[in-house]
Scaffold this motif. Sequence first.
Motif, mmCIF file in Angstrom:
data_model
loop_
_atom_site.group_PDB
_atom_site.id
_atom_site.type_symbol
_atom_site.label_atom_id
_atom_site.label_comp_id
_atom_site.label_asym_id
_atom_site.label_seq_id
_atom_site.Cartn_x
_atom_site.Cartn_y
_atom_site.Cartn_z
ATOM 1 N N LEU A 58 0.831 -1.201 0.000
ATOM 2 C CA LEU A 58 0.000 0.000 0.000
ATOM 3 C C LEU A 58 0.869 1.255 0.000
ATOM 4 O O LEU A 58 0.636 2.190 -0.772
ATOM 5 C CB LEU A 58 -0.932 -0.013 1.214
ATOM 6 C CG LEU A 58 -1.920 1.130 1.341
ATOM 7 C CD1 LEU A 58 -2.887 1.131 0.168
ATOM 8 C CD2 LEU A 58 -2.693 1.004 2.647
ATOM 9 N N ASP A 59 1.896 1.270 0.839
ATOM 10 C CA ASP A 59 2.819 2.409 0.900
ATOM 11 C C ASP A 59 3.533 2.623 -0.440
ATOM 12 O O ASP A 59 3.690 3.754 -0.896
ATOM 13 C CB ASP A 59 3.854 2.209 2.008
ATOM 14 C CG ASP A 59 3.258 2.305 3.402
ATOM 15 O OD1 ASP A 59 2.116 2.789 3.548
ATOM 16 O OD2 ASP A 59 3.941 1.880 4.354
ATOM 17 N N ARG A 61 2.491 1.730 -3.452
ATOM 18 C CA ARG A 61 1.533 2.214 -4.455
ATOM 19 C C ARG A 61 1.235 3.695 -4.259
ATOM 20 O O ARG A 61 1.109 4.451 -5.217
ATOM 21 C CB ARG A 61 0.245 1.388 -4.401
ATOM 22 C CG ARG A 61 0.460 -0.046 -4.893
ATOM 23 C CD ARG A 61 -0.831 -0.780 -5.054
ATOM 24 N NE ARG A 61 -1.644 -0.132 -6.072
ATOM 25 C CZ ARG A 61 -2.961 -0.262 -6.161
ATOM 26 N NH1 ARG A 61 -3.615 -1.017 -5.306
ATOM 27 N NH2 ARG A 61 -3.638 0.348 -7.103
ATOM 28 N N TYR A 62 1.138 4.111 -3.009
ATOM 29 C CA TYR A 62 0.896 5.523 -2.711
ATOM 30 C C TYR A 62 2.107 6.364 -3.133
ATOM 31 O O TYR A 62 1.957 7.429 -3.738
ATOM 32 C CB TYR A 62 0.599 5.704 -1.227
ATOM 33 C CG TYR A 62 0.324 7.132 -0.814
ATOM 34 C CD1 TYR A 62 -0.781 7.817 -1.301
ATOM 35 C CD2 TYR A 62 1.171 7.789 0.064
ATOM 36 C CE1 TYR A 62 -1.038 9.121 -0.928
ATOM 37 C CE2 TYR A 62 0.921 9.103 0.442
ATOM 38 C CZ TYR A 62 -0.179 9.759 -0.052
ATOM 39 O OH TYR A 62 -0.425 11.050 0.322
ATOM 40 N N LEU A 67 -2.297 5.771 -5.983
ATOM 41 C CA LEU A 67 -3.443 6.013 -5.108
ATOM 42 C C LEU A 67 -3.455 7.479 -4.699
ATOM 43 O O LEU A 67 -2.400 8.071 -4.451
ATOM 44 C CB LEU A 67 -3.348 5.154 -3.837
ATOM 45 C CG LEU A 67 -3.284 3.649 -4.003
ATOM 46 C CD1 LEU A 67 -2.998 2.986 -2.665
ATOM 47 C CD2 LEU A 67 -4.581 3.119 -4.571
ATOM 48 N N THR A 69 -4.487 10.413 -1.870
ATOM 49 C CA THR A 69 -4.383 10.408 -0.406
ATOM 50 C C THR A 69 -5.653 9.832 0.207
ATOM 51 O O THR A 69 -5.590 9.056 1.167
ATOM 52 C CB THR A 69 -4.127 11.844 0.109
ATOM 53 O OG1 THR A 69 -2.915 12.318 -0.486
ATOM 54 C CG2 THR A 69 -3.992 11.866 1.617
ATOM 55 N N TYR A 72 -5.620 6.077 -0.241
ATOM 56 C CA TYR A 72 -4.613 5.503 0.649
ATOM 57 C C TYR A 72 -5.151 5.405 2.075
ATOM 58 O O TYR A 72 -5.077 4.362 2.711
ATOM 59 C CB TYR A 72 -3.340 6.346 0.604
ATOM 60 C CG TYR A 72 -2.300 5.935 1.613
ATOM 61 C CD1 TYR A 72 -1.489 4.830 1.382
ATOM 62 C CD2 TYR A 72 -2.119 6.646 2.796
ATOM 63 C CE1 TYR A 72 -0.525 4.442 2.291
ATOM 64 C CE2 TYR A 72 -1.157 6.274 3.710
ATOM 65 C CZ TYR A 72 -0.364 5.168 3.463
ATOM 66 O OH TYR A 72 0.580 4.784 4.380
ATOM 67 N N ARG A 73 -5.707 6.494 2.578
ATOM 68 C CA ARG A 73 -6.219 6.501 3.956
ATOM 69 C C ARG A 73 -7.379 5.529 4.138
ATOM 70 O O ARG A 73 -7.476 4.864 5.167
ATOM 71 C CB ARG A 73 -6.630 7.920 4.333
ATOM 72 C CG ARG A 73 -5.435 8.827 4.520
ATOM 73 C CD ARG A 73 -5.839 10.213 4.900
ATOM 74 N NE ARG A 73 -4.666 11.060 5.092
ATOM 75 C CZ ARG A 73 -4.687 12.368 5.059
ATOM 76 N NH1 ARG A 73 -5.823 13.014 4.856
ATOM 77 N NH2 ARG A 73 -3.586 13.056 5.240
ATOM 78 N N ARG A 75 -7.963 2.747 2.455
ATOM 79 C CA ARG A 75 -7.436 1.375 2.443
ATOM 80 C C ARG A 75 -6.634 1.085 3.709
ATOM 81 O O ARG A 75 -6.652 -0.035 4.220
ATOM 82 C CB ARG A 75 -6.593 1.144 1.189
ATOM 83 C CG ARG A 75 -7.468 1.144 -0.049
ATOM 84 C CD ARG A 75 -6.696 0.994 -1.315
ATOM 85 N NE ARG A 75 -7.589 1.183 -2.450
ATOM 86 C CZ ARG A 75 -7.354 0.728 -3.657
ATOM 87 N NH1 ARG A 75 -6.252 0.051 -3.906
ATOM 88 N NH2 ARG A 75 -8.214 0.937 -4.626
#
Length: 83
Positions: A58-59, A61-62, A67, A69, A72-73, A75
């Motif tokens: 996830l980090d 991809r952000y 993604l 913001t 991201y938050r 997910r």
Amino acid sequence: MTTRRRRKAAVTAAVGSGLLIAVAPGLLGGGGSVLALGGISRGDRSAVPAHGQARRILDERYARGELTTEEYRERLRTQEEPR
């Protein structure tokens, strides 16, 4: 050229060709070689808990901008919810 020098030249050429054959795939397909070896730089992933690996992905991809913001938050909250 003497016979001895011819043999030495032939051996040198053969060794050089063998070295080239052994090294060329790594130089030409370096990425494929690393993939074939299991991603040397990434280490053993079996030691990373599943939720830690999910957070890392996830980090990443952000960080790449895949993604927003908000996504991201959202997910991240979903991952942190108790199951």
